[in-house]
Design a protein around this motif. Structure first.
Motif, PDB file in Angstrom:
ATOM      1  N   PRO A 158      -0.936   0.506  -7.867  1.00  0.00           N
ATOM      2  CA  PRO A 158       0.097   1.504  -7.587  1.00  0.00           C
ATOM      3  C   PRO A 158       1.173   1.546  -8.660  1.00  0.00           C
ATOM      4  O   PRO A 158       1.510   0.532  -9.246  1.00  0.00           O
ATOM      5  CB  PRO A 158       0.688   1.030  -6.249  1.00  0.00           C
ATOM      6  CG  PRO A 158       0.442  -0.437  -6.226  1.00  0.00           C
ATOM      7  CD  PRO A 158      -0.857  -0.643  -6.940  1.00  0.00           C
TER       8      PRO A 158
ATOM      9  N   VAL B 222       6.206  -0.743   3.442  1.00  0.00           N
ATOM     10  CA  VAL B 222       5.725   0.638   3.292  1.00  0.00           C
ATOM     11  C   VAL B 222       5.929   1.335   4.633  1.00  0.00           C
ATOM     12  O   VAL B 222       5.437   0.877   5.666  1.00  0.00           O
ATOM     13  CB  VAL B 222       4.236   0.681   2.859  1.00  0.00           C
ATOM     14  CG1 VAL B 222       3.707   2.113   2.884  1.00  0.00           C
ATOM     15  CG2 VAL B 222       4.085   0.073   1.463  1.00  0.00           C
TER      16      VAL B 222
ATOM     17  N   ALA C  84      -1.517  -7.152  -1.553  1.00  0.00           N
ATOM     18  CA  ALA C  84      -0.128  -7.022  -1.088  1.00  0.00           C
ATOM     19  C   ALA C  84       0.850  -7.537  -2.142  1.00  0.00           C
ATOM     20  O   ALA C  84       1.911  -6.947  -2.351  1.00  0.00           O
ATOM     21  CB  ALA C  84       0.051  -7.795   0.222  1.00  0.00           C
TER      22      ALA C  84
ATOM     23  N   ASN D 244      10.286   3.592   1.731  1.00  0.00           N
ATOM     24  CA  ASN D 244       9.168   3.577   0.778  1.00  0.00           C
ATOM     25  C   ASN D 244       7.980   4.344   1.331  1.00  0.00           C
ATOM     26  O   ASN D 244       7.529   4.059   2.444  1.00  0.00           O
ATOM     27  CB  ASN D 244       8.751   2.141   0.495  1.00  0.00           C
ATOM     28  CG  ASN D 244       9.912   1.299  -0.043  1.00  0.00           C
ATOM     29  OD1 ASN D 244      10.646   1.761  -0.920  1.00  0.00           O
ATOM     30  ND2 ASN D 244      10.088   0.107   0.482  1.00  0.00           N
TER      31      ASN D 244
ATOM     32  N   HIS E  49       1.423  -3.369   4.828  1.00  0.00           N
ATOM     33  CA  HIS E  49       2.581  -3.885   4.103  1.00  0.00           C
ATOM     34  C   HIS E  49       3.877  -3.584   4.861  1.00  0.00           C
ATOM     35  O   HIS E  49       4.165  -2.430   5.175  1.00  0.00           O
ATOM     36  CB  HIS E  49       2.654  -3.261   2.699  1.00  0.00           C
ATOM     37  CG  HIS E  49       3.506  -4.058   1.771  1.00  0.00           C
ATOM     38  ND1 HIS E  49       4.875  -4.108   1.895  1.00  0.00           N
ATOM     39  CD2 HIS E  49       3.192  -4.868   0.735  1.00  0.00           C
ATOM     40  CE1 HIS E  49       5.360  -4.905   0.959  1.00  0.00           C
ATOM     41  NE2 HIS E  49       4.350  -5.388   0.242  1.00  0.00           N
TER      42      HIS E  49
ATOM     43  N   ILE F  79       1.634  -4.887  -4.623  1.00  0.00           N
ATOM     44  CA  ILE F  79       2.492  -3.860  -4.010  1.00  0.00           C
ATOM     45  C   ILE F  79       3.941  -4.369  -3.962  1.00  0.00           C
ATOM     46  O   ILE F  79       4.877  -3.648  -4.318  1.00  0.00           O
ATOM     47  CB  ILE F  79       1.974  -3.488  -2.599  1.00  0.00           C
ATOM     48  CG1 ILE F  79       0.556  -2.911  -2.690  1.00  0.00           C
ATOM     49  CG2 ILE F  79       2.922  -2.499  -1.911  1.00  0.00           C
ATOM     50  CD1 ILE F  79      -0.102  -2.637  -1.349  1.00  0.00           C
TER      51      ILE F  79
ATOM     52  N   ILE G 293       2.549   6.795   4.778  1.00  0.00           N
ATOM     53  CA  ILE G 293       1.510   7.034   3.766  1.00  0.00           C
ATOM     54  C   ILE G 293       1.082   8.496   3.856  1.00  0.00           C
ATOM     55  O   ILE G 293       0.947   9.035   4.958  1.00  0.00           O
ATOM     56  CB  ILE G 293       0.278   6.123   4.025  1.00  0.00           C
ATOM     57  CG1 ILE G 293       0.685   4.637   3.997  1.00  0.00           C
ATOM     58  CG2 ILE G 293      -0.839   6.398   3.019  1.00  0.00           C
ATOM     59  CD1 ILE G 293      -0.370   3.682   4.544  1.00  0.00           C
TER      60      ILE G 293
ATOM     61  N   PHE H 207      -1.552  -0.964   2.112  1.00  0.00           N
ATOM     62  CA  PHE H 207      -0.289  -0.244   2.305  1.00  0.00           C
ATOM     63  C   PHE H 207       0.021  -0.137   3.798  1.00  0.00           C
ATOM     64  O   PHE H 207       1.171  -0.280   4.219  1.00  0.00           O
ATOM     65  CB  PHE H 207      -0.363   1.148   1.651  1.00  0.00           C
ATOM     66  CG  PHE H 207      -0.515   1.079   0.158  1.00  0.00           C
ATOM     67  CD1 PHE H 207       0.603   1.048  -0.663  1.00  0.00           C
ATOM     68  CD2 PHE H 207      -1.777   1.013  -0.421  1.00  0.00           C
ATOM     69  CE1 PHE H 207       0.471   0.960  -2.050  1.00  0.00           C
ATOM     70  CE2 PHE H 207      -1.920   0.911  -1.804  1.00  0.00           C
ATOM     71  CZ  PHE H 207      -0.799   0.885  -2.612  1.00  0.00           C
ATOM     72  N   GLN H 208      -1.010   0.140   4.587  1.00  0.00           N
ATOM     73  CA  GLN H 208      -0.865   0.176   6.047  1.00  0.00           C
ATOM     74  C   GLN H 208      -0.288  -1.157   6.546  1.00  0.00           C
ATOM     75  O   GLN H 208       0.599  -1.182   7.383  1.00  0.00           O
ATOM     76  CB  GLN H 208      -2.254   0.437   6.678  1.00  0.00           C
ATOM     77  CG  GLN H 208      -2.355   0.151   8.172  1.00  0.00           C
ATOM     78  CD  GLN H 208      -1.582   1.155   9.013  1.00  0.00           C
ATOM     79  OE1 GLN H 208      -1.508   2.335   8.680  1.00  0.00           O
ATOM     80  NE2 GLN H 208      -0.976   0.678  10.095  1.00  0.00           N
TER      81      GLN H 208
ATOM     82  N   LEU I 203       5.342   5.194  -4.003  1.00  0.00           N
ATOM     83  CA  LEU I 203       4.249   4.506  -4.684  1.00  0.00           C
ATOM     84  C   LEU I 203       3.092   5.483  -4.754  1.00  0.00           C
ATOM     85  O   LEU I 203       2.768   6.130  -3.745  1.00  0.00           O
ATOM     86  CB  LEU I 203       3.804   3.288  -3.879  1.00  0.00           C
ATOM     87  CG  LEU I 203       4.817   2.158  -3.695  1.00  0.00           C
ATOM     88  CD1 LEU I 203       4.283   1.148  -2.688  1.00  0.00           C
ATOM     89  CD2 LEU I 203       5.081   1.480  -5.039  1.00  0.00           C
TER      90      LEU I 203
ATOM     91  N   HIS J 253      -0.942   5.578  -5.517  1.00  0.00           N
ATOM     92  CA  HIS J 253      -2.075   4.664  -5.695  1.00  0.00           C
ATOM     93  C   HIS J 253      -3.376   5.455  -5.714  1.00  0.00           C
ATOM     94  O   HIS J 253      -3.555   6.402  -4.940  1.00  0.00           O
ATOM     95  CB  HIS J 253      -2.096   3.647  -4.546  1.00  0.00           C
ATOM     96  CG  HIS J 253      -3.170   2.612  -4.689  1.00  0.00           C
ATOM     97  ND1 HIS J 253      -3.246   1.758  -5.769  1.00  0.00           N
ATOM     98  CD2 HIS J 253      -4.225   2.295  -3.895  1.00  0.00           C
ATOM     99  CE1 HIS J 253      -4.305   0.964  -5.623  1.00  0.00           C
ATOM    100  NE2 HIS J 253      -4.911   1.268  -4.500  1.00  0.00           N
TER     101      HIS J 253
ATOM    102  N   ALA K 281       4.034   5.759   0.411  1.00  0.00           N
ATOM    103  CA  ALA K 281       2.891   5.646  -0.509  1.00  0.00           C
ATOM    104  C   ALA K 281       2.061   6.927  -0.461  1.00  0.00           C
ATOM    105  O   ALA K 281       1.811   7.462   0.630  1.00  0.00           O
ATOM    106  CB  ALA K 281       2.021   4.459  -0.116  1.00  0.00           C
TER     107      ALA K 281
END
Ligand code: MG
Length: 394
Positions: free
Chosen positions: A174, A57, A125, A15, A54, A128, A60, A51-52, A114, A116, A17
């Motif tokens: 997202p 994920v 979260a 995944n 999660h 997400i 990015i 996202f960092q 994703l 965003h 982002a």
């Protein structure tokens, strides 16, 4: 970036982002709202962080306005956003920006992407999770809110018609897509007009699942949105400061306190007029604004401040504090002085300080007390003052 380091294992998709933060702030008069501070952190940093943090994920890509790559990189390293594996320049439209993010993401071989908005700093979260899950299962998924306000079609400030709202949704980010669909949608040489990525994917005929959005997941498009986000983060927007000062009493010196000359045989000595109340106030204000203290702003080795009227220094300090976006909400002072009695002079002090602080006198507290004969204050060797202040941060 090698593929191996992104490999989450065989049991789940990769995944990636893309944070679309390439806007140049047209609606906020050229202010790039993604870089404005929100409760102490840049908006875009708040948009990236969930996202960092999660676990699902893997990488990015951050898209920034043209010319802002070094700034974007410095934000990522300053705020420990280690999953940001690429910072790239956006284009003239949102779609062009996302397209350049997609190019950078290609080397990571993502299964799900994703996208965003860099100006949605309150994404959680949980949202997400749900978007990832729905995108993995259905191929494309967007979070959306029901609309409770009535909807009108308007032309030239007149209602043209009412629009039934039951089937209308306000779509957030997202948004999640299996990568083949998203790359397919962005592979057209000329992109059709779309305000989001789902618009392009939908134009290719792919089905898009809709899941409930999050009311707090606001998009910052105006100053009001920024204030709303601050309230949702419970950022009070105020800072407190504390100041303390003490000066020695000597015969033959004027006794000036709170900007008011008080009849007394003893007066305060110092490089300036030694007004301990005003000095404590200055230090409290500078502290609340996070600025260097009075000794650094007005050094007692500087002949310009020899015998200075401290209210003049206070005026400068208020300007300095305003320069970093702070204004005084209130001050509260306790001054400790054995004699003379100060109570009769307090209304004059408040009247003197209020216009300098740019507040109503009712926002100024000044209390005087003695030291009951004890210590240096009790022996009338000196006078000291404390000040607490609240400042508004703009
Ligand atoms: Mg002093």
């Amino acid at each position: 970036m090698n593929r191996q380091s992104l490999d989450p294992g065989a049991d789940r998709p990769r995944n990636v982002a893309i944070i679309a933060a390439g806007g140049s702030g047209v609606r906020m008069g050229g202010l790039k709202k993604q870089f404005l501070p929100l409760a102490g952190l840049p908006v875009v940093v708040r948009s990236i962080r969930p996202f960092q943090d999660h676990p699902l994920v893997d990488a990015i890509v951050l898209v920034v306005p043209p010319g802002d790559i070094p700034f974007g990189q410095s934000l990522c390293s300053a705020y420990g956003l280690a999953k940001v594996k690429g910072v790239v320049e956006g284009g003239r439209s949102r779609s062009e920006s996302v397209r350049s993010g997609l190019e950078a993401a290609r080397s990571f071989h993502p299964d799900v992407i994703l996208v965003h908005d860099g100006v949605r700093p309150l994404v959680r979260a949980r949202l997400i999770d749900r978007v990832l899950e729905a995108a993995t299962r259905h191929g494309a998924a967007v979070p959306a809110m029901e609309i409770y306000d009535s909807l009108k079609r308007v032309a030239c400030d007149r209602v043209e018609s009412s629009v039934p709202r039951e089937r209308m949704r306000a779509v957030q980010t997202p948004q999640g897509f299996q990568s083949a669909w998203l790359y397919g949608a962005y592979s057209r040489p000329v992109l059709p007009e779309a305000t989001d990525d789902a618009g392009l994917v939908e134009a290719c005929g792919y089905p898009i699942a809709v899941l409930p959005g999050d009311r707090d997941n606001v998009k910052i498009t105006s100053e009001d949105d920024l204030k709303l986000a601050g309230r949702l983060l419970a950022d009070p927007g105020v800072a407190a400061g504390i100041g303390y000062d003490v000066h020695r009493l000597e015969a033959g010196r004027p006794f000036i306190l709170g900007g008011v000359k008080i009849p007394s045989e003893l007066g305060l000595t110092g490089h300036s007029d030694a007004d301990v109340i005003v000095h404590a106030v200055i230090d409290a204000l500078l502290g609340a604004a996070g600025l260097p203290d009075i000794g650094q702003q007005f050094p007692d080795t500087d002949p310009r401040f020899c015998g200075a009227d401290s209210t003049g220094l206070l005026e400068q300090a208020v300007k300095t504090v305003a320069g970093v976006g702070c204004s005084v909400l209130s001050i509260d002072v306790t001054v400790v002085c054995e004699r003379p009695r100060l109570a009769p002079h307090i209304p004059d002090m408040k009247a003197r300080l209020a216009p300098i602080l740019r507040v109503d006198p009712s926002r100024i507290g000044i209390k005087a007390t003695t030291q009951e004969g004890m210590g240096f204050v009790g022996r009338a060797e000196g006078v000291c003052a404390w000040c607490v202040t609240l400042v508004q941060r703009h």
